[in-house]
Design a protein around this motif. Structure first.
Motif, short mmCIF file in Angstrom:
data_model
loop_
_atom_site.label_atom_id
_atom_site.label_comp_id
_atom_site.label_asym_id
_atom_site.label_seq_id
_atom_site.Cartn_x
_atom_site.Cartn_y
_atom_site.Cartn_z
N LEU A 1 32.47 41.55 33.99
CA LEU A 1 33.84 41.12 33.72
C LEU A 1 34.87 42.16 34.16
CD1 LEU A 1 35.90 39.16 32.57
CD2 LEU A 1 35.40 40.06 30.28
N SER A 2 34.62 43.42 33.87
CA SER A 2 35.56 44.47 34.27
C SER A 2 35.77 44.46 35.78
CB SER A 2 35.04 45.84 33.83
OG SER A 2 35.91 46.87 34.26
N GLU A 3 34.70 44.28 36.52
CA GLU A 3 34.79 44.21 37.98
C GLU A 3 35.61 43.01 38.42
OE1 GLU A 3 31.68 43.31 41.64
OE2 GLU A 3 30.96 44.44 39.90
N GLU A 4 35.44 41.87 37.74
CA GLU A 4 36.21 40.68 38.08
C GLU A 4 37.70 40.88 37.80
OE1 GLU A 4 35.11 37.76 39.54
OE2 GLU A 4 33.30 38.94 39.85
N ILE A 5 38.01 41.57 36.70
CA ILE A 5 39.41 41.84 36.36
C ILE A 5 40.06 42.69 37.44
CG2 ILE A 5 40.91 43.07 34.73
CD1 ILE A 5 38.95 42.20 32.51
N PRO B 1 41.43 28.93 36.67
CA PRO B 1 40.96 30.31 36.59
C PRO B 1 40.65 30.89 37.97
CG PRO B 1 39.88 28.97 34.91
CD PRO B 1 40.64 28.02 35.81
N VAL B 2 40.95 32.16 38.14
CA VAL B 2 40.64 32.81 39.41
C VAL B 2 39.16 33.18 39.49
CG1 VAL B 2 42.96 33.71 39.70
CG2 VAL B 2 41.27 35.10 38.50
N MET C 1 38.09 29.57 43.65
CA MET C 1 37.72 30.42 42.52
C MET C 1 36.36 31.06 42.79
SD MET C 1 36.17 27.98 39.53
CE MET C 1 37.72 27.22 39.11
N ARG C 2 36.10 32.12 42.07
CA ARG C 2 34.79 32.77 42.14
C ARG C 2 33.96 32.33 40.94
NH1 ARG C 2 33.36 37.46 44.46
NH2 ARG C 2 32.64 38.33 42.49
N GLY D 1 39.02 43.07 40.52
CA GLY D 1 39.04 42.30 41.77
C GLY D 1 40.17 41.31 41.83
N ALA D 2 40.61 40.84 40.67
CA ALA D 2 41.74 39.89 40.62
C ALA D 2 43.08 40.61 40.64
CB ALA D 2 41.63 39.03 39.37
#
Length: 357
Positions: free
Chosen positions: A26-30, A149-150, A14-15, A32-33
């Protein structure tokens, strides 16, 4: 020099982002996933936070679902799963404590939807593959990689509004993860280092957090400790403490973190005679020469946290039923678990007495 015994260590994939303002990523993480449209999960108390996150995400947010409840009632999980399907969500963002993250895990378990966690407490569920669901007063738990969680974003600014007592009990709950990891049968030198550092960080930070909830440095240190303690829980086998807390929570609907706060010193005192290395590590982490179980009981008192099951609404007459339920299935523990031992432990925890072996 002590040569380590043979061990196995496996890191969970996980990151993690930790620091003030982390939620802005958060938008970047979404993206990226590989996700496009996520369901925002939270409890009713965290709905404002969920709505603000949804607004910031824009089209990436399918809806805010503010119905998470502690102990993961199966009916709530079923309704959330159906709502995710109706909206065509391809992932979930769980915002809040163990209740919200647990709801995300229930959806992941059933539908395989990836989770991104934004913890606002110190519960630690976001770092584990453990899921829990309660049906007819019985809480079932298990482990499954699908519920991990990713990505996890730890933003101390989101914890500023956490009330003092909630901060205290949530932090004590996190401490319990590390304490049990120190005497788990599948622990390792790596986990022991993380557990000791996690205990040190929380033991140092919690009094400052309770004294001044706006202390961002203390809030950051507490989240750092909670991350380490949660990672320890995710990598080891749960023992007597968690077994009792799951039993009490599922049977009597007791508040999760507060139950951990009350039970922890007593479960530790029960196991200390058979866990000398854990005791030594805790003495280092707490910077004491005395009994760690008593030190944690005293910490709860200084934080103004509950120290009796009676305070949480449990009837003394319920102790026998709790013992019977806790004895129904075997689990790893450094000291053999007996009916007499549990009666001594739970009676002291119910009355709020200092822990003894």
């Amino acid at each position: 020099m002590t040569t380590p015994s043979p061990f196995t260590y496996e890191a969970l994939p996980m990151r993690v982002r930790l620091g003030p303002g982390a939620v802005a990523q958060l938008s970047e993480e979404i993206t990226g996933a590989g996700l496009q449209r996520v369901l925002i999960l939270c409890s009713p108390e965290q709905q404002d936070v969920g709505e603000s996150i949804a607004t910031a995400l824009g089209d990436q947010a399918a809806e805010v679902y503010p119905h998470a409840r502690m102990h993961g009632p199966v009916e709530v999980a079923a309704a959330a799963r159906e709502r995710a399907r109706q909206l065509g969500a391809d992932g979930c963002v769980a915002v809040g404590g163990g209740s919200a993250i647990g709801l995300g895990k229930a959806i992941a378990l059933e539908h395989g939807l990836p989770i991104i966690a934004v913890p606002t407490t110190y519960a630690g569920s976001e770092m584990t593959t453990v899921w829990g669901l309660t049906d007819n007063g019985r809480k079932r738990t298990g482990k499954d990689r699908r519920v991990l969680p990713v990505s996890v974003l730890y933003d101390p600014e989101l914890t500023i509004s956490l009330p003092p007592q909630v901060s205290a009990t949530s932090g004590m709950n996190a401490l319990a993860h590390a304490v049990e990891a120190l005497y788990a049968p599948d622990s390792s030198p790596i986990i022991n280092l993380m557990a000791e550092e996690g205990v040190r960080a929380l033991y140092t930070a919690l009094p400052a957090v309770v004294a001044d909830g706006t202390d961002l440095e203390a809030r950051t240190e507490a989240l750092y400790g909670a991350w380490l303690c949660g990672a320890c829980l995710g990598a080891t086998t749960m023992s007597l403490h968690h077994k009792l807390c799951h039993t009490l929570g599922g049977m009597f609907d007791l508040p999760h973190a507060a139950t951990h706060t009350v039970v922890l010193p007593h479960a530790l005192a029960y196991n200390q005679p058979e866990a000398p290395r854990a005791v030594a590590a805790l003495k280092r982490a707490l910077d004491i020469n005395s009994d760690p179980a008593t030190a944690l009981w005293e910490l709860a008192g200084r934080l103004g946290a509950p120290r009796s099951l009676h305070e949480l609404g449990m009837a003394e007459s319920a102790i026998d039923a709790a013992i019977e339920a806790a004895m129904t299935s075997p689990y790893a523990n450094p000291r053999p678990v007996t009916t007499e031992g549990l009666r001594h432990l739970l009676s002291a925890a119910w009355a709020g007495k200092p822990p003894t072996t």
